[in-house]
Write a protein that holds these residues in place. Sequence first.
Motif, mmCIF file in Angstrom:
data_model
loop_
_atom_site.group_PDB
_atom_site.id
_atom_site.type_symbol
_atom_site.label_atom_id
_atom_site.label_comp_id
_atom_site.label_asym_id
_atom_site.label_seq_id
_atom_site.Cartn_x
_atom_site.Cartn_y
_atom_site.Cartn_z
ATOM 1 N N LYS A 120 38.396 32.537 42.563
ATOM 2 C CA LYS A 120 38.027 32.147 41.197
ATOM 3 C C LYS A 120 39.248 31.960 40.298
ATOM 4 C CE LYS A 120 35.509 35.772 40.546
ATOM 5 N NZ LYS A 120 35.632 36.262 41.916
ATOM 6 N N THR A 121 40.082 32.990 40.256
ATOM 7 C CA THR A 121 41.227 32.940 39.343
ATOM 8 C C THR A 121 42.173 31.800 39.723
ATOM 9 O OG1 THR A 121 41.014 35.311 38.970
ATOM 10 C CG2 THR A 121 43.125 34.313 38.399
ATOM 11 N N THR A 122 42.403 31.669 41.024
ATOM 12 C CA THR A 122 43.245 30.582 41.522
ATOM 13 C C THR A 122 42.651 29.225 41.131
ATOM 14 O OG1 THR A 122 43.754 32.009 43.392
ATOM 15 C CG2 THR A 122 44.312 29.693 43.632
ATOM 16 N N SER A 143 38.002 36.838 31.201
ATOM 17 C CA SER A 143 36.769 37.618 31.086
ATOM 18 C C SER A 143 36.497 38.482 32.303
ATOM 19 C CB SER A 143 35.581 36.687 30.817
ATOM 20 O OG SER A 143 35.812 35.936 29.649
ATOM 21 N N ASP A 144 37.441 38.520 33.250
ATOM 22 C CA ASP A 144 37.375 39.535 34.301
ATOM 23 C C ASP A 144 38.050 40.773 33.740
ATOM 24 O OD1 ASP A 144 37.628 41.276 36.371
ATOM 25 O OD2 ASP A 144 38.673 39.913 37.733
ATOM 26 N N THR A 145 37.240 41.611 33.125
ATOM 27 C CA THR A 145 37.787 42.810 32.494
ATOM 28 C C THR A 145 37.660 43.991 33.441
ATOM 29 O OG1 THR A 145 35.628 43.203 31.520
ATOM 30 C CG2 THR A 145 37.224 42.056 30.157
ATOM 31 N N PHE A 146 37.246 43.691 34.653
ATOM 32 C CA PHE A 146 36.918 44.746 35.607
ATOM 33 C C PHE A 146 38.160 45.230 36.365
ATOM 34 C CE2 PHE A 146 34.817 46.279 39.569
ATOM 35 C CZ PHE A 146 33.978 47.196 38.974
ATOM 36 N N ARG A 147 38.952 44.277 36.827
ATOM 37 C CA ARG A 147 40.132 44.609 37.601
ATOM 38 C C ARG A 147 41.333 44.699 36.662
ATOM 39 N NH1 ARG A 147 43.121 41.828 41.290
ATOM 40 N NH2 ARG A 147 42.434 39.874 40.354
ATOM 41 N N ALA A 148 42.108 45.769 36.804
ATOM 42 C CA ALA A 148 43.221 46.003 35.884
ATOM 43 C C ALA A 148 44.244 44.869 35.922
ATOM 44 C CB ALA A 148 43.882 47.336 36.210
ATOM 45 N N GLU A 152 46.819 39.905 34.174
ATOM 46 C CA GLU A 152 48.202 39.565 34.521
ATOM 47 C C GLU A 152 48.256 38.359 35.466
ATOM 48 O OE1 GLU A 152 51.388 42.302 36.612
ATOM 49 O OE2 GLU A 152 50.282 43.366 35.031
ATOM 50 N N GLN A 153 47.387 38.398 36.472
ATOM 51 C CA GLN A 153 47.334 37.298 37.445
ATOM 52 C C GLN A 153 46.974 35.979 36.744
ATOM 53 O OE1 GLN A 153 44.044 37.537 40.150
ATOM 54 N NE2 GLN A 153 44.815 35.928 41.508
ATOM 55 N N LEU A 154 46.015 36.085 35.837
ATOM 56 C CA LEU A 154 45.574 34.891 35.122
ATOM 57 C C LEU A 154 46.660 34.385 34.178
ATOM 58 C CD1 LEU A 154 43.019 33.175 35.058
ATOM 59 C CD2 LEU A 154 42.270 34.490 33.091
ATOM 60 N N VAL A 195 36.320 30.002 31.805
ATOM 61 C CA VAL A 195 36.033 31.433 31.714
ATOM 62 C C VAL A 195 36.084 32.057 33.104
ATOM 63 C CG1 VAL A 195 34.331 33.156 30.990
ATOM 64 C CG2 VAL A 195 34.593 31.033 29.673
ATOM 65 N N ASP A 196 37.139 32.843 33.329
ATOM 66 C CA ASP A 196 37.323 33.518 34.617
ATOM 67 C C ASP A 196 36.561 34.845 34.592
ATOM 68 O OD1 ASP A 196 38.418 33.990 37.171
ATOM 69 O OD2 ASP A 196 40.068 35.167 36.322
ATOM 70 N N THR A 197 35.759 35.085 35.592
ATOM 71 C CA THR A 197 34.950 36.302 35.575
ATOM 72 C C THR A 197 35.251 37.191 36.788
ATOM 73 O OG1 THR A 197 33.153 35.306 36.845
ATOM 74 C CG2 THR A 197 33.042 35.080 34.442
HETATM 75 MG MG LIG Z 1 40.007 36.875 39.902
#
Ligand SMILES: [Mg+2]
Length: 310
Positions: A120-122, A143-148, A152-154, A195-197
Amino acid sequence: MNMKIFSNISERLSKTRNNIINRIKETVSGKAALDNSILERLEEILISADIGYSLTDKIIENVRIEMLNIRDRTNEEIIFDVVKKELKKIFTNNFPADQSNINHNSLHLVLVLGVNGVGKTTTVGKLAYNFRQRGKKVLIAASDTFRAAAGEQLDTWSTRADADIYLSDDSNDPSSVTFEAIERALNENYDVLFVDTAGRLHNKKYLMDELAKLNRIIQKKLNSDNFETLLVLDGTSGQNAVFQVEEFSKVAKISGLVITKLDGTSKGGIVFQISEKFKIPVKYIGIGEGLEDLRPFDKDEFISAIVSNE
Ligand SMILES: [Mg+2]
Ligand SMILES: Nc1nc2c(ncn2[C@@H]2O[C@H](COP(=O)(O)OP(=O)(O)O)[C@@H](O)[C@H]2O)c(=O)[nH]1
């Protein structure tokens, strides 16, 4: 754009092509008649490329019919013709070429869904790059607030894509991050908001509530023409990908699919299987990890990359 840096799509899909084409050639070579043992082998080859049972059955059935009718062609020609014809039919029967329509003059939002690790992020990074190259003003909502490490990756991707990112300092709630990002995108006249989730299919109730909330927020701000939902699937994951379309379709209205990692697999036939089964347009395919390695799906290009007989 510099065309040279664009890798050849057919080269990237060569694992799947070799899996299908070379093995069919090996199977028919030196054999005079197209008999049942060849058809059985053909079935195995198509199944192993993840084309799926239903489509494979159709192909075998049609090869059987052609075998009886046509006498002036080689077995190899018959098989390749039927395979190509049946694969083409999937796309003409099920949906017209349907690319993202973002020519309107207001904000277009693309919500990107999918389970963890599918790309997704890629994909968001590559899409942002693609739209930036076409001169669009692009914002990405983290909007991926789940993974710490997700933000940063985004952030790295947004820099590479030369797009802007909306990262919330204080919110852990994907819906509020999305809401704030939409506000900013509208205020600052962005053309596109991606919107990245986070993907959490294992908790269906949570996912359902979360998506319902996201949809409510988006629909409050934008009309439905300006909003699409892409489901990202890992092209190497076989039946899991099929299952994910089923599950996500229950909780969201999926307007298009992105099938990633087709460069690393001999099982790219999954694109046909999923298209046949769900009739949701494949909008993009991922064929590598680089910025340029996402392509709008072109059925003719894809089919000739998979079954070209050169
Ligand atoms: Mg991702
Ligand atoms: N080879 C290849 N790798 C990909 C592709 N798309 C994504 N990836 C890789 O898949 C991994 C997971 O991607 P990521 O975007 O973090 O997945 P997410 O969890 O869905 O956001 C990363 O290592 C990406 O580089 C693709 O089209 N081809």
